[in-house]
Design a protein around this motif. Structure first.
Motif, short mmCIF file in Angstrom:
data_model
loop_
_atom_site.label_atom_id
_atom_site.label_comp_id
_atom_site.label_asym_id
_atom_site.label_seq_id
_atom_site.Cartn_x
_atom_site.Cartn_y
_atom_site.Cartn_z
N ALA A 25 0.82 -1.20 0.00
CA ALA A 25 0.00 0.00 0.00
C ALA A 25 0.86 1.26 0.00
CB ALA A 25 -0.92 -0.01 1.23
N SER A 26 2.05 1.19 0.57
CA SER A 26 2.90 2.37 0.65
C SER A 26 3.41 2.75 -0.73
CB SER A 26 4.08 2.11 1.58
OG SER A 26 4.82 1.01 1.10
N GLU A 27 3.67 4.04 -0.93
CA GLU A 27 4.15 4.54 -2.21
C GLU A 27 5.55 4.01 -2.48
OE1 GLU A 27 2.60 6.23 -4.43
OE2 GLU A 27 4.24 6.71 -5.77
N ASN A 28 5.82 3.44 -3.63
CA ASN A 28 7.18 3.07 -4.03
C ASN A 28 7.27 3.14 -5.54
OD1 ASN A 28 6.21 0.59 -5.13
ND2 ASN A 28 6.29 -0.34 -3.08
N SER A 29 8.46 2.98 -6.07
CA SER A 29 8.67 3.18 -7.50
C SER A 29 7.95 2.11 -8.31
CB SER A 29 10.18 3.16 -7.82
OG SER A 29 10.77 1.96 -7.34
N PHE A 30 7.88 0.88 -7.79
CA PHE A 30 7.17 -0.15 -8.51
C PHE A 30 5.68 0.16 -8.62
CE2 PHE A 30 4.39 -3.84 -8.15
CZ PHE A 30 4.58 -4.38 -9.41
N ALA A 31 5.09 0.56 -7.50
CA ALA A 31 3.66 0.87 -7.52
C ALA A 31 3.36 1.96 -8.53
CB ALA A 31 3.20 1.29 -6.12
N LYS A 32 4.22 2.96 -8.59
CA LYS A 32 4.02 4.06 -9.56
C LYS A 32 4.17 3.53 -10.99
CE LYS A 32 5.65 8.63 -10.92
NZ LYS A 32 5.70 8.28 -12.33
#
Length: 370
Positions: A25-32
């Motif tokens: 759930a936390s923002e990271n480069s993969f999620a983006k």
């Protein structure tokens, strides 16, 4: 499906049978990166889909275990994007490295799916079809396809069986492995689509075209004619142009011409003309042509030559007033050329939505092979 999980965006058969992609759930480069891929797919941003799928996969390698389903889903997304980018020529030299990469990704996905779902799972069909489409050798492709057909038939899902068999026909029909069995895949799929889909469903219309084209190629005119007419009818109802509609008209032109039904061919010549965006520089191409007879006396003399002719294509696609521009080899070549050209059919040129007469030219070559 629980919150915090996302389905892979791109799958060949859109199988959504529990496969998921877990993202923190936390923002990271993969999620983006994955959101960028999703956005590109939703927008139909073809230029960015492959790049964003690649980026998501590469970042996902650090996020997920190498043998995970999540990484397999990312691999399928990237491989499918590559496929679309290199279509329709995946095996030409400039595309071979990309096609090989897609094949590698499908194989990774297939191995991970087998480990996670088991060797008899329906989920294997997506990577099996992808591996077949990107396999350089037809024999290897056939192996993947037979496995996919076996899994589809065990599932007893009619639409899936039809989709997989049609994919198998499309992959193998233009290879050295084309057989009556491969031919039957298209006919089996068509029969299923007829049973379960409405007349105007695009999968059914495409299958109707393919079966009609096979019957046409085999010169089964009585079987081909109603199938091709059905394709024309349905695309008129669907109210948009499609390459299959254009081809169906062209097949019907040749079918009627070879039966001597020139007036029936005319409607399809006109239909093709109206579908094409004409330009002043565009060269008209024949929809139906016969090759001229080689004068026997010239064969005995081993005489070669050529004839250039100009003529008018009238509003109905008939050849009118053929004239010799130049020739080499003798008067018999000229005579045969004019007689033959009068049997050809063209799509008439359209201007402002109306068929018009237009001039064009052609050269007929006469050569004797050594």
């Amino acid at each position: 499906m629980s919150h915090g999980k996302m389905l892979p965006i791109t799958c060949l058969l859109a199988l959504t049978l529990g496969t998921s992609l877990s993202v923190h759930a936390s923002e990271n480069s993969f999620a983006k990166a994955y959101r960028d891929y999703q956005a590109s797919v939703e927008k139909g941003d073809v230029a960015n889909i492959e790049a964003s799928a690649k980026n998501a996969y590469q970042l996902g390698e650090a996020q997920y275990a190498k043998d995970s389903v999540d990484l397999a889903n990312l691999a399928i997304n990237w491989a499918s994007a590559i496929e679309k980018q290199v279509a329709p020529n995946p095996f030409v030299e400039q595309n071979l490295s990309q096609t090989a990469k897609a094949h590698e990704l499908y194989q990774l996905a297939l191995a991970n799916y087998k480990a996670h779902y088991g060797k008899e799972a329906i989920e294997l069909i997506d990577p099996l079809l992808g591996a077949a489409q990107t396999a350089v050798e037809a024999k290897a492709a056939k192996g993947y396809l037979l496995d996919a057909i076996d899994l589809a038939e065990k599932s007893d899902k009619k639409k899936l069986i039809a989709d997989v068999k049609m994919a198998a026909f499309n992959r193998l029909s233009n290879t050295e492995l084309y057989t009556r069995s491969v031919r039957s895949y298209a006919f089996d799929a068509y029969d299923i689509y007829k049973e379960i889909l409405p007349e105007n469903a695009i999968a059914r219309v495409k299958a109707t075209y393919i079966v009609g084209a096979v019957e046409f190629a085999e010169k089964h005119d009585k079987k081909a004619e109603p199938l091709l007419q059905e394709v024309v009818k349905q695309f008129e109802v669907l109210n948009y142009s499609h390459p299959y509609a254009l081809s169906a008209h062209a097949y019907l032109v040749e079918l009627y011409e070879r039966q001597g039904k020139r007036e029936l061919a005319t409607a399809h010549c006109i239909a093709i003309g109206s579908m094409q965006p004409w330009t002043d520089e565009q060269e008209q191409k024949p929809l139906f042509r016969q090759f001229p007879n080689y004068p026997m006396s010239y064969v005995q003399q081993r005489k070669s030559g050529w004839v250039q002719l100009k003529f008018t294509v009238d509003e109905q696609g008939f050849v009118k007033n053929p004239e010799i521009i130049a020739s080499k080899g003798g008067a018999l070549f000229e005579k045969e050329s004019i007689e033959t050209l009068n049997k050809w059919r063209y799509a008439p040129k359209f201007e402002n939505g109306k068929a018009v007469a237009a001039q064009t030219s052609v050269q007929l070559d006469y050569t004797i092979e050594n």
